[in-house]
Design a protein around this motif. Structure first.
Motif, PDB file in Angstrom:
ATOM      1  N   ASP A   1       0.848  -1.189   0.000  1.00  0.00           N
ATOM      2  CA  ASP A   1       0.000   0.000   0.000  1.00  0.00           C
ATOM      3  C   ASP A   1       0.886   1.243   0.000  1.00  0.00           C
ATOM      4  O   ASP A   1       2.119   1.155  -0.020  1.00  0.00           O
ATOM      5  N   PHE A   2       0.268   2.410   0.028  1.00  0.00           N
ATOM      6  CA  PHE A   2       1.024   3.645  -0.083  1.00  0.00           C
ATOM      7  C   PHE A   2       1.758   4.007   1.214  1.00  0.00           C
ATOM      8  O   PHE A   2       2.478   5.011   1.257  1.00  0.00           O
ATOM      9  N   GLU A   3       1.595   3.217   2.243  1.00  0.00           N
ATOM     10  CA  GLU A   3       2.354   3.425   3.475  1.00  0.00           C
ATOM     11  C   GLU A   3       3.540   2.475   3.556  1.00  0.00           C
ATOM     12  O   GLU A   3       4.303   2.523   4.531  1.00  0.00           O
ATOM     13  N   GLY A   4       3.702   1.606   2.551  1.00  0.00           N
ATOM     14  CA  GLY A   4       4.811   0.666   2.543  1.00  0.00           C
ATOM     15  C   GLY A   4       4.501  -0.664   3.200  1.00  0.00           C
ATOM     16  O   GLY A   4       5.405  -1.475   3.423  1.00  0.00           O
ATOM     17  N   ARG A   5       3.208  -0.927   3.496  1.00  0.00           N
ATOM     18  CA  ARG A   5       2.819  -2.207   4.105  1.00  0.00           C
ATOM     19  C   ARG A   5       2.458  -3.195   3.003  1.00  0.00           C
ATOM     20  O   ARG A   5       1.711  -2.860   2.079  1.00  0.00           O
ATOM     21  N   LYS A   6       2.940  -4.434   3.146  1.00  0.00           N
ATOM     22  CA  LYS A   6       2.593  -5.451   2.172  1.00  0.00           C
ATOM     23  C   LYS A   6       1.142  -5.883   2.383  1.00  0.00           C
ATOM     24  O   LYS A   6       0.725  -6.184   3.502  1.00  0.00           O
ATOM     25  N   VAL A   7       0.370  -5.915   1.277  1.00  0.00           N
ATOM     26  CA  VAL A   7      -1.051  -6.246   1.389  1.00  0.00           C
ATOM     27  C   VAL A   7      -1.420  -7.521   0.625  1.00  0.00           C
ATOM     28  O   VAL A   7      -2.477  -8.106   0.885  1.00  0.00           O
ATOM     29  N   ALA A   8      -0.576  -7.963  -0.310  1.00  0.00           N
ATOM     30  CA  ALA A   8      -0.938  -9.168  -1.081  1.00  0.00           C
ATOM     31  C   ALA A   8       0.271  -9.676  -1.849  1.00  0.00           C
ATOM     32  O   ALA A   8       1.244  -8.954  -2.081  1.00  0.00           O
ATOM     33  N   THR A   9       0.182 -10.930  -2.254  1.00  0.00           N
ATOM     34  CA  THR A   9       1.117 -11.524  -3.193  1.00  0.00           C
ATOM     35  C   THR A   9       0.290 -12.165  -4.301  1.00  0.00           C
ATOM     36  O   THR A   9      -0.541 -13.040  -4.034  1.00  0.00           O
ATOM     37  N   LEU A  10       0.468 -11.701  -5.526  1.00  0.00           N
ATOM     38  CA  LEU A  10      -0.275 -12.249  -6.667  1.00  0.00           C
ATOM     39  C   LEU A  10       0.569 -13.331  -7.323  1.00  0.00           C
ATOM     40  O   LEU A  10       1.708 -13.072  -7.747  1.00  0.00           O
ATOM     41  N   THR A  11       0.049 -14.521  -7.376  1.00  0.00           N
ATOM     42  CA  THR A  11       0.796 -15.654  -7.938  1.00  0.00           C
ATOM     43  C   THR A  11       0.629 -15.723  -9.445  1.00  0.00           C
ATOM     44  O   THR A  11      -0.318 -15.193 -10.025  1.00  0.00           O
ATOM     45  N   SER A  12       1.586 -16.417 -10.068  1.00  0.00           N
ATOM     46  CA  SER A  12       1.574 -16.551 -11.522  1.00  0.00           C
ATOM     47  C   SER A  12       2.231 -17.853 -11.892  1.00  0.00           C
ATOM     48  O   SER A  12       3.122 -18.349 -11.188  1.00  0.00           O
ATOM     49  N   SER A  13       1.781 -18.443 -13.005  1.00  0.00           N
ATOM     50  CA  SER A  13       2.427 -19.651 -13.508  1.00  0.00           C
ATOM     51  C   SER A  13       3.654 -19.221 -14.294  1.00  0.00           C
ATOM     52  O   SER A  13       3.559 -18.739 -15.415  1.00  0.00           O
ATOM     53  N   GLY A  14       4.828 -19.366 -13.687  1.00  0.00           N
ATOM     54  CA  GLY A  14       6.049 -18.907 -14.320  1.00  0.00           C
ATOM     55  C   GLY A  14       6.447 -17.535 -13.800  1.00  0.00           C
ATOM     56  O   GLY A  14       5.621 -16.770 -13.302  1.00  0.00           O
ATOM     57  N   PRO A  15       7.737 -17.193 -13.889  1.00  0.00           N
ATOM     58  CA  PRO A  15       8.226 -15.920 -13.388  1.00  0.00           C
ATOM     59  C   PRO A  15       7.541 -14.738 -14.073  1.00  0.00           C
ATOM     60  O   PRO A  15       7.252 -14.765 -15.271  1.00  0.00           O
ATOM     61  N   VAL A  16       7.285 -13.698 -13.287  1.00  0.00           N
ATOM     62  CA  VAL A  16       6.682 -12.467 -13.800  1.00  0.00           C
ATOM     63  C   VAL A  16       7.777 -11.438 -13.998  1.00  0.00           C
ATOM     64  O   VAL A  16       8.666 -11.290 -13.152  1.00  0.00           O
ATOM     65  N   SER A  17       7.737 -10.710 -15.113  1.00  0.00           N
ATOM     66  CA  SER A  17       8.758  -9.678 -15.354  1.00  0.00           C
ATOM     67  C   SER A  17       8.087  -8.327 -15.556  1.00  0.00           C
ATOM     68  O   SER A  17       7.815  -7.618 -14.588  1.00  0.00           O
ATOM     69  N   GLY A  18       7.768  -7.967 -16.808  1.00  0.00           N
ATOM     70  CA  GLY A  18       7.229  -6.645 -17.082  1.00  0.00           C
ATOM     71  C   GLY A  18       5.786  -6.483 -16.648  1.00  0.00           C
ATOM     72  O   GLY A  18       5.011  -7.444 -16.587  1.00  0.00           O
ATOM     73  N   MET A  19       5.410  -5.238 -16.340  1.00  0.00           N
ATOM     74  CA  MET A  19       4.028  -4.912 -15.974  1.00  0.00           C
ATOM     75  C   MET A  19       3.660  -3.563 -16.568  1.00  0.00           C
ATOM     76  O   MET A  19       4.511  -2.714 -16.854  1.00  0.00           O
ATOM     77  N   ALA A  20       2.348  -3.351 -16.725  1.00  0.00           N
ATOM     78  CA  ALA A  20       1.834  -2.055 -17.164  1.00  0.00           C
ATOM     79  C   ALA A  20       0.404  -1.917 -16.671  1.00  0.00           C
ATOM     80  O   ALA A  20      -0.333  -2.909 -16.561  1.00  0.00           O
ATOM     81  N   LEU A  21       0.012  -0.695 -16.384  1.00  0.00           N
ATOM     82  CA  LEU A  21      -1.346  -0.399 -15.932  1.00  0.00           C
ATOM     83  C   LEU A  21      -2.140   0.175 -17.088  1.00  0.00           C
ATOM     84  O   LEU A  21      -1.634   1.000 -17.860  1.00  0.00           O
ATOM     85  N   SER A  22      -3.382  -0.267 -17.230  1.00  0.00           N
ATOM     86  CA  SER A  22      -4.228   0.278 -18.287  1.00  0.00           C
ATOM     87  C   SER A  22      -4.455   1.770 -18.043  1.00  0.00           C
ATOM     88  O   SER A  22      -4.319   2.270 -16.917  1.00  0.00           O
ATOM     89  N   GLU A  23      -4.801   2.487 -19.082  1.00  0.00           N
ATOM     90  CA  GLU A  23      -4.958   3.932 -18.973  1.00  0.00           C
ATOM     91  C   GLU A  23      -6.092   4.320 -18.035  1.00  0.00           C
ATOM     92  O   GLU A  23      -6.060   5.394 -17.421  1.00  0.00           O
ATOM     93  N   ASP A  24      -7.097   3.463 -17.878  1.00  0.00           N
ATOM     94  CA  ASP A  24      -8.173   3.762 -16.936  1.00  0.00           C
ATOM     95  C   ASP A  24      -7.881   3.230 -15.537  1.00  0.00           C
ATOM     96  O   ASP A  24      -8.681   3.421 -14.612  1.00  0.00           O
ATOM     97  N   GLY A  25      -6.726   2.581 -15.359  1.00  0.00           N
ATOM     98  CA  GLY A  25      -6.324   2.082 -14.051  1.00  0.00           C
ATOM     99  C   GLY A  25      -7.062   0.839 -13.604  1.00  0.00           C
ATOM    100  O   GLY A  25      -6.850   0.373 -12.486  1.00  0.00           O
ATOM    101  N   GLY A  26      -7.888   0.252 -14.446  1.00  0.00           N
ATOM    102  CA  GLY A  26      -8.679  -0.892 -14.022  1.00  0.00           C
ATOM    103  C   GLY A  26      -7.991  -2.225 -14.154  1.00  0.00           C
ATOM    104  O   GLY A  26      -8.414  -3.200 -13.517  1.00  0.00           O
ATOM    105  N   THR A  27      -6.924  -2.304 -14.965  1.00  0.00           N
ATOM    106  CA  THR A  27      -6.284  -3.597 -15.230  1.00  0.00           C
ATOM    107  C   THR A  27      -4.781  -3.469 -15.126  1.00  0.00           C
ATOM    108  O   THR A  27      -4.187  -2.519 -15.659  1.00  0.00           O
TER     109      THR A  27
END
Length: 565
Positions: free
Chosen positions: A67-93
């Protein structure tokens, strides 16, 4: 620990050296459970920070969520290592790449779905961007050379990935910005296969990806090539800041990638650029670096390149904070109230997340009591002290504040050395005016992240010619046959006398007055007058120096009683 080298909180109306009672820019730190770093994405709508590793393993990967205070809130799992990320322009995805797909995470529920399977396995990881309503990613087809082998830019349309046919050597980096919604920027890091790396941009607004401006930076001798680390688009979409490890911070126009008007001050000596980020509100620019010891690794400053306000400086030292800002390790909340920085140790095996809140308010500053000078009579070429006092409201810097000054005279405007204000806000500007006439001294304080600039204060000082003195040594008595010898010294203040200076000699006796030959003055100011008197009794020798453009004249006399023998 991280050293904050700029600001401290104090009461209203404090002078600049007051001891802080709190820190004006807070820095919360979380140790990241990762041993490599790939990307960070800031979700301002939901106040989340997503961080991924740059892993080569075949095990399942994850996205760390804070979160914006630096507290860990979740771990999102994935099949295989995750590298790049991007946020949609509307922030929904949130779009994230693993080895075999581009996954889509709902930023409200954090649930995952398959956005598009990729036709090639991503052993080297991918860069991901969202621009023009589409997802773009880079693809390396080599399983052993992740840094120099050709990368290809892919797009996603209708749930399927496709080759855009744009490719180049090395781990190509992508960047977008809210101010340029249909623009995708690409930077090429250095590699063995490319001696003169490029920057370029693409128009993503249509069905076909159209390349726009492109630029390389090496000169005819191959020097000055881009050493790309990171880039960021300004809030209005007009500027592109580039972290270049060989140059520092480049500031370019996004329209054609030409050099923009103005530039940022160099990073501290010994600091190598590693990251850069404009705040979403257009207020700040953060510049990350790799530096050792107490040299600043992070500067937070006004985004306007014309601003001379003092930046916040952070030096990360030791096991609690990391040692430097990781490449591409900076990001802002959209409103500019929080800066997120990923730091790493010297070996790149440990990582930390810093949540930094720059000061939210700006306070006034002012010069109080006007300016004064000493000595009261200013003389050309002699030391002159101009004194004043600076008062700051609200937050006072921990380190001494510097004021700048200029002298304006008939020959133009001359910048003087900046000086530090003392603990009570007083300061002294030292100068040696080199021209006779009026000299106007103007003192400025340009402000910092928490203080507005002070209104300039000026003082006009009349500068006089430097005084001179004539000192004579003459005998009390002399004879007509033995003659008279007088030695003397032409003393002066201020600058050296003009070459060829002479002293005029006039003799007065009972027969009248008349001028003798002038005598030359030596480099040390000494001279000698020799004369054969023409009559007895009292003879008066009057010596005079007429002065020059920078010196006043001087006169002195000596009387000698002359006998026949």
């Amino acid at each position: 620990m991280a050293t904050l080298a700029a600001l401290g909180m104090a009461g209203a109306g404090l002078t600049v050296g007051a001891a802080p009672s709190a820190v004006a820019a807070t820095d919360s730190v979380a140790k990241l459970p990762i041993s490599s770093y790939a990307a960070m994405v800031i979700d301002s709508a939901h106040e989340r920070v997503y961080v991924t590793e740059d892993s080569r393993s075949s095990t399942d990967g994850s996205i760390q969520v804070y979160d914006f205070e630096g507290r860990k809130v979740a771990t999102l799992t994935s099949s295989g290592p995750v590298s790049g990320m991007a946020l949609s322009e509307d922030g929904g995805t949130l779009y994230a790449s693993n080895h075999e797909m581009i996954a889509a995470y709902d930023t409200q529920t954090l649930t995952r779905s398959v956005y598009a399977y990729t036709p090639w396995y991503a052993y080297c990881g991918r860069q991901v961007a969202h621009s023009g309503g589409k997802v773009w990613y880079t693809q390396n087809f080599n399983t052993s050379d992740c840094y120099s082998y050709t990368n290809t830019l892919y797009g996603v349309a209708g749930g399927s990935a496709y080759d855009t046919k744009w490719s180049a050597a090395g781990r190509l980096q992508l960047a977008t910005g809210d101010g340029a919604p249909n623009r995708l920027f690409m930077g090429q890091p250095p590699s063995g296969a490319e001696k003169d790396p490029f920057l370029t941009s693409f128009d993503t607004g249509g069905d076909t990806l159209v390349r726009g401006a492109a630029r390389r930076f090496a000169d005819a001798d191959g020097k000055g090539a881009l050493n790309f680390k990171d880039m960021s688009v300004s809030a209005d979409g007009k500027l592109l800041a580039v972290a270049d490890a060989g140059y520092g911070t480049r500031l370019l126009n996004t329209a054609d990638l030409s050099d923009a008007d103005g530039s940022y001050a160099p990073l501290p000596a010994g600091a190598t650029a590693s990251a850069v980020a404009f705040s979403g509100d257009g207020t700040y620019l953060a510049r990350g670096a790799s530096a050792s010891g107490s040299t600043a690794d992070l500067l937070v400053q006004k985004a306007d390149p014309g601003s001379a306000a003092t930046p916040l400086e952070f030096a990360f030292e030791g096991s609690l904070d990391g040692d430097r800002v990781a490449p591409r390790g900076l990001g802002w909340s959209k409103d500019g109230t929080r800066l997120f920085a990923v730091t790493t140790n010297a070996s790149g095996s440990e990582y930390w997340l810093h949540v930094i809140q720059p000061p939210a308010a700006q306070y006034d500053s002012r010069f109080t009591g006007g300016l004064s000078h000493s000595p009261s009579r200013a003389v050309v070429g002699e030391a002159l002290a101009v004194r004043g006092r600076l008062t700051l409201d609200g937050t006072a810097p921990v380190d001494p504040v510097k004021v700048s000054a200029v002298r304006t005279d008939a020959s133009g405007t001359h910048r003087l050395a900046s000086v530090e204000a003392r603990a009570d806000g007083t300061f002294t500007v030292l100068d040696e005016p080199d021209r006779v006439g009026e000299a106007t001294y103007t003192v400025s304080y340009l402000g910092d992240l928490t203080h507005r600039p002070a209104e300039d204060v000026s003082l006009t000082v009349p500068v006089a010619k430097a005084p001179t003195t004539l000192t004579l040594t003459a005998p009390d008595e002399a004879t007509l046959g033995g003659g008279v010898e007088i030695t003397g010294t032409l003393g002066r203040q201020g600058p050296a006398l003009e070459p060829g200076a002479t002293v005029r000699v006039e003799r007065t006796d009972r027969l009248g007055s008349g001028a003798l030959s002038s005598v030359a003055v030596g480099a040390d100011g000494t001279f000698t007058v020799k004369d054969l008197p023409r009559t007895t009794r009292t003879v008066t020798y009057t010596l005079s120096y007429a002065g020059d453009a920078l010196h006043e004249g001087a006169t002195a006399s000596a009387q000698v009683e002359v006998r026949r023998r």
